[in-house]
Design a protein around this motif. Sequence first.
Motif, PDB file in Angstrom:
ATOM      1  N   ALA A 256      33.880  35.280  13.740  1.00  0.00           N
ATOM      2  CA  ALA A 256      34.295  34.315  14.750  1.00  0.00           C
ATOM      3  C   ALA A 256      33.120  33.801  15.563  1.00  0.00           C
ATOM      4  O   ALA A 256      32.150  34.525  15.830  1.00  0.00           O
ATOM      5  CB  ALA A 256      35.329  34.941  15.684  1.00  0.00           C
ATOM      6  N   ILE A 257      33.228  32.538  15.958  1.00  0.00           N
ATOM      7  CA  ILE A 257      32.366  31.947  16.976  1.00  0.00           C
ATOM      8  C   ILE A 257      33.264  31.312  18.026  1.00  0.00           C
ATOM      9  O   ILE A 257      34.446  31.082  17.785  1.00  0.00           O
ATOM     10  CB  ILE A 257      31.400  30.891  16.402  1.00  0.00           C
ATOM     11  CG1 ILE A 257      32.170  29.778  15.667  1.00  0.00           C
ATOM     12  CG2 ILE A 257      30.371  31.540  15.496  1.00  0.00           C
ATOM     13  CD1 ILE A 257      31.283  28.642  15.171  1.00  0.00           C
ATOM     14  N   TRP A 258      32.704  31.046  19.192  1.00  0.00           N
ATOM     15  CA  TRP A 258      33.512  30.379  20.209  1.00  0.00           C
ATOM     16  C   TRP A 258      33.176  28.900  20.273  1.00  0.00           C
ATOM     17  O   TRP A 258      32.136  28.437  19.810  1.00  0.00           O
ATOM     18  CB  TRP A 258      33.335  31.034  21.564  1.00  0.00           C
ATOM     19  CG  TRP A 258      31.930  31.156  22.107  1.00  0.00           C
ATOM     20  CD1 TRP A 258      30.927  30.217  22.085  1.00  0.00           C
ATOM     21  CD2 TRP A 258      31.376  32.304  22.764  1.00  0.00           C
ATOM     22  NE1 TRP A 258      29.796  30.699  22.690  1.00  0.00           N
ATOM     23  CE2 TRP A 258      30.035  31.973  23.127  1.00  0.00           C
ATOM     24  CE3 TRP A 258      31.868  33.549  23.117  1.00  0.00           C
ATOM     25  CZ2 TRP A 258      29.196  32.864  23.803  1.00  0.00           C
ATOM     26  CZ3 TRP A 258      31.031  34.430  23.792  1.00  0.00           C
ATOM     27  CH2 TRP A 258      29.719  34.083  24.125  1.00  0.00           C
ATOM     28  N   ASP A 259      34.117  28.139  20.842  1.00  0.00           N
ATOM     29  CA  ASP A 259      33.847  26.760  21.222  1.00  0.00           C
ATOM     30  C   ASP A 259      34.108  26.652  22.721  1.00  0.00           C
ATOM     31  O   ASP A 259      33.882  27.621  23.448  1.00  0.00           O
ATOM     32  CB  ASP A 259      34.692  25.795  20.382  1.00  0.00           C
ATOM     33  CG  ASP A 259      34.203  24.351  20.496  1.00  0.00           C
ATOM     34  OD1 ASP A 259      33.008  24.149  20.777  1.00  0.00           O
ATOM     35  OD2 ASP A 259      35.001  23.419  20.325  1.00  0.00           O
ATOM     36  N   ASP A 260      34.640  25.548  23.199  1.00  0.00           N
ATOM     37  CA  ASP A 260      34.743  25.375  24.644  1.00  0.00           C
ATOM     38  C   ASP A 260      35.955  26.037  25.275  1.00  0.00           C
ATOM     39  O   ASP A 260      35.897  26.532  26.401  1.00  0.00           O
ATOM     40  CB  ASP A 260      34.703  23.900  25.027  1.00  0.00           C
ATOM     41  CG  ASP A 260      35.740  23.050  24.321  1.00  0.00           C
ATOM     42  OD1 ASP A 260      36.273  23.479  23.280  1.00  0.00           O
ATOM     43  OD2 ASP A 260      36.019  21.929  24.795  1.00  0.00           O
ATOM     44  N   HIS A 261      37.088  26.084  24.570  1.00  0.00           N
ATOM     45  CA  HIS A 261      38.314  26.547  25.236  1.00  0.00           C
ATOM     46  C   HIS A 261      38.354  28.051  25.464  1.00  0.00           C
ATOM     47  O   HIS A 261      39.194  28.532  26.230  1.00  0.00           O
ATOM     48  CB  HIS A 261      39.543  26.058  24.482  1.00  0.00           C
ATOM     49  CG  HIS A 261      39.745  24.584  24.615  1.00  0.00           C
ATOM     50  ND1 HIS A 261      40.096  23.997  25.800  1.00  0.00           N
ATOM     51  CD2 HIS A 261      39.595  23.573  23.726  1.00  0.00           C
ATOM     52  CE1 HIS A 261      40.176  22.682  25.630  1.00  0.00           C
ATOM     53  NE2 HIS A 261      39.868  22.404  24.383  1.00  0.00           N
ATOM     54  N   SER A 373      30.759  24.789  15.448  1.00  0.00           N
ATOM     55  CA  SER A 373      32.013  24.585  16.170  1.00  0.00           C
ATOM     56  C   SER A 373      32.382  23.128  16.399  1.00  0.00           C
ATOM     57  O   SER A 373      33.554  22.825  16.634  1.00  0.00           O
ATOM     58  CB  SER A 373      31.964  25.317  17.519  1.00  0.00           C
ATOM     59  OG  SER A 373      30.926  24.817  18.327  1.00  0.00           O
ATOM     60  N   VAL A 374      31.418  22.199  16.366  1.00  0.00           N
ATOM     61  CA  VAL A 374      31.736  20.774  16.545  1.00  0.00           C
ATOM     62  C   VAL A 374      31.066  19.959  15.450  1.00  0.00           C
ATOM     63  O   VAL A 374      30.023  20.330  14.924  1.00  0.00           O
ATOM     64  CB  VAL A 374      31.290  20.255  17.938  1.00  0.00           C
ATOM     65  CG1 VAL A 374      32.070  20.944  19.051  1.00  0.00           C
ATOM     66  CG2 VAL A 374      29.793  20.423  18.152  1.00  0.00           C
ATOM     67  N   ASP A 438      37.224  22.215  15.696  1.00  0.00           N
ATOM     68  CA  ASP A 438      37.194  21.466  16.951  1.00  0.00           C
ATOM     69  C   ASP A 438      37.982  20.170  17.001  1.00  0.00           C
ATOM     70  O   ASP A 438      38.697  19.925  17.959  1.00  0.00           O
ATOM     71  CB  ASP A 438      35.740  21.173  17.355  1.00  0.00           C
ATOM     72  CG  ASP A 438      35.642  20.305  18.609  1.00  0.00           C
ATOM     73  OD1 ASP A 438      35.955  20.826  19.703  1.00  0.00           O
ATOM     74  OD2 ASP A 438      35.289  19.121  18.506  1.00  0.00           O
ATOM     75  N   ILE A 439      37.887  19.299  16.014  1.00  0.00           N
ATOM     76  CA  ILE A 439      38.325  17.921  16.179  1.00  0.00           C
ATOM     77  C   ILE A 439      39.801  17.710  15.816  1.00  0.00           C
ATOM     78  O   ILE A 439      40.321  16.602  15.926  1.00  0.00           O
ATOM     79  CB  ILE A 439      37.406  16.975  15.358  1.00  0.00           C
ATOM     80  CG1 ILE A 439      37.488  15.536  15.866  1.00  0.00           C
ATOM     81  CG2 ILE A 439      37.671  17.088  13.872  1.00  0.00           C
ATOM     82  CD1 ILE A 439      36.445  14.605  15.287  1.00  0.00           C
ATOM     83  N   HIS A 440      40.486  18.780  15.392  1.00  0.00           N
ATOM     84  CA  HIS A 440      41.929  18.738  15.119  1.00  0.00           C
ATOM     85  C   HIS A 440      42.277  17.811  13.961  1.00  0.00           C
ATOM     86  O   HIS A 440      43.396  17.291  13.884  1.00  0.00           O
ATOM     87  CB  HIS A 440      42.730  18.304  16.362  1.00  0.00           C
ATOM     88  CG  HIS A 440      42.530  19.156  17.555  1.00  0.00           C
ATOM     89  ND1 HIS A 440      43.208  18.956  18.745  1.00  0.00           N
ATOM     90  CD2 HIS A 440      41.713  20.227  17.771  1.00  0.00           C
ATOM     91  CE1 HIS A 440      42.819  19.852  19.640  1.00  0.00           C
ATOM     92  NE2 HIS A 440      41.910  20.627  19.066  1.00  0.00           N
ATOM     93  N   MET A 441      41.352  17.576  13.094  1.00  0.00           N
ATOM     94  CA  MET A 441      41.564  16.773  11.890  1.00  0.00           C
ATOM     95  C   MET A 441      40.811  17.434  10.742  1.00  0.00           C
ATOM     96  O   MET A 441      39.891  18.216  10.960  1.00  0.00           O
ATOM     97  CB  MET A 441      41.039  15.345  12.060  1.00  0.00           C
ATOM     98  CG  MET A 441      41.506  14.614  13.302  1.00  0.00           C
ATOM     99  SD  MET A 441      40.720  12.973  13.415  1.00  0.00           S
ATOM    100  CE  MET A 441      40.827  12.678  15.182  1.00  0.00           C
ATOM    101  N   ALA A 442      41.191  17.110   9.525  1.00  0.00           N
ATOM    102  CA  ALA A 442      40.503  17.616   8.341  1.00  0.00           C
ATOM    103  C   ALA A 442      39.575  16.535   7.803  1.00  0.00           C
ATOM    104  O   ALA A 442      39.977  15.367   7.682  1.00  0.00           O
ATOM    105  CB  ALA A 442      41.513  18.025   7.277  1.00  0.00           C
ATOM    106  N   TRP A 443      38.338  16.920   7.486  1.00  0.00           N
ATOM    107  CA  TRP A 443      37.330  15.983   6.992  1.00  0.00           C
ATOM    108  C   TRP A 443      36.587  16.599   5.815  1.00  0.00           C
ATOM    109  O   TRP A 443      36.433  17.818   5.742  1.00  0.00           O
ATOM    110  CB  TRP A 443      36.288  15.658   8.059  1.00  0.00           C
ATOM    111  CG  TRP A 443      36.792  15.081   9.346  1.00  0.00           C
ATOM    112  CD1 TRP A 443      37.579  15.708  10.274  1.00  0.00           C
ATOM    113  CD2 TRP A 443      36.524  13.778   9.861  1.00  0.00           C
ATOM    114  NE1 TRP A 443      37.817  14.854  11.334  1.00  0.00           N
ATOM    115  CE2 TRP A 443      37.187  13.681  11.120  1.00  0.00           C
ATOM    116  CE3 TRP A 443      35.784  12.689   9.402  1.00  0.00           C
ATOM    117  CZ2 TRP A 443      37.125  12.538  11.904  1.00  0.00           C
ATOM    118  CZ3 TRP A 443      35.717  11.544  10.190  1.00  0.00           C
ATOM    119  CH2 TRP A 443      36.386  11.475  11.416  1.00  0.00           C
ATOM    120  N   ALA A 444      36.078  15.737   4.943  1.00  0.00           N
ATOM    121  CA  ALA A 444      35.130  16.127   3.909  1.00  0.00           C
ATOM    122  C   ALA A 444      34.000  15.100   3.960  1.00  0.00           C
ATOM    123  O   ALA A 444      34.215  13.921   3.658  1.00  0.00           O
ATOM    124  CB  ALA A 444      35.785  16.147   2.537  1.00  0.00           C
TER     125      ALA A 444
END
Length: 559
Positions: A256-261, A373-374, A438-444
């Motif tokens: 695990a790593i953390w982000d902002d929340h 994380s971002v 982070d961005i709440h979407m899936a990307w490739a």
Amino acid sequence: MTSRNRSSQASEGANSLSPRRRTVVKAAAATAGIAVVAAPLAAALPARAASDAPAFLHGIASGDPLPDGVLLWTRVTPSADATPGSGVGADTEVSWTVATDKALTNVVSRGSTTATAASDHTVKADIRGLAPATDYWFRFSAGGTDSTVARTRTAPAADAAVSGLRFGVVSCANWEAGYFASYRHLAARGDLDAWLHLGDYIYEYGTGEYGTRDTVVRQHAPTHEIITLADYRTRHGKYKTDTDLQALHAKAPVIAIWDDHEFANDSWSGGAENHTEGAEGTWTARQAAAKQAYFEWMPVRPALAGTTYRRLRFGKLADLSLLDLRSFRSQQVSTGSGSVDDPDRTITGRAQLDWLKAGLKASDTTWRLVGNSVMISPFAIGSLSADLLGPLAKLLGLPQDGLALNTDQWDGYTDDRRELLAHLRSNAIGNTVFLTGDIHMAWANDVPVDAGTYPLSASAATEFVVTSVTSDNLDDLLKVSPGVVSTVAAPVIQLANRHVHWVDTDRHGYGILDITAARAQMDYYVLSDKTKADATSSWERSYRTRSGTQKVERTYDPV
């Protein structure tokens, strides 16, 4: 002060900044006047026995696998009043047993420690002397009470020729927005070497203050915004009562790593968008409280105190560099500001960027994975084509990589990104894959050296971004059926970002990363309904990068 009115803040942000996704959530909530409606609450903690014997109410877990060891974790509740964050409860001896079989007959390690209120009665045991690439089972005991038995797995030996690795990949789990069915489906697989949590394991907001599509599905605790050490401990404790999360922790080690929340929205080294200095204490105190609770409640073994950046190795096949993109970063700037290119601003901090560059250069594994994380890939918008947008941005003093939509990402810190990508190219470092949440979407994505001239310019790396477990995405914000927004938005995004091979703006779920010497492949899975505890899961798409290409391509079958 438990919460504050953020309607005006969100409105001001919408006028002065391009709306980052979290600000969009706040602004939408303020506009709609969301009312928290009655909804099923999270299950209460199990009833305690009359004897008030110690209990393991928050599950057991393991993390950060090494070739010869793994970190074990639990939290003991010594008495009914010793709830997370309470600061009360007797010192309690907790022992652990590690074995090569689920029945715990072939024991390879035993030990004990004392759980105290000073560490919120959490326990960590860093077990060493184990065999590489091996399944183990473990259990904790206290006062005549045994925990459940859980599985963990060590990493391959550093010099081992590894044929394949398989990781679950998740991020962004907002308790109030839905159920953690993604964790349940990952736990059911039984084929994971480990699972990666890329940040936002918890959320800091008060009840109803963060995107829930107008409905608080289940209420978290405490109900106010978390600020103090007791608050952060209580919130972590609430999350760890989720049965699906407990099941996944009991099936494979987490990395695990953390982000902002884990701290507060859009946090940086000196503050956060969701922190009011003075009214909510000092940022220094709040950040310290959040970090202390995180390290108490998570099976994470920091290489340096107070940060989550570290590196793990999985034989000759892959190493995994894990980043901390909150502790050292400069404050975010306004979208459209040319200062995103300022070389004095950083997202990593000098020491961490040098550590990352040195590790990538020295790596002798087939794949170099980066837990990030971002999003590092540029995400530009505009009516002009990318090849015209870049020069215009430079002329006007705007970000040279295009008009950045989210300056909380690497788009807001382009000098660090340029330095890192130039390092990959100049040293011919191939097979670098960024794994992002982070961005709440899936990307490739391909990760271009110069987004303005891509695809004529080179791609230095690739990136797989997983969507959220439950946190709101675009279809939630607009309150439409999944897929409706993606149908319209994805072509527009790809037109302005030719390095983006695919984006799904609407669905929730998880990823399965499968690695062989020939390719790294991400299978994207989606949930039927995040608000249903029994939500089903289905495969949506798969993308891979072949060894030596630094490019993403679609593949039509999951592993």
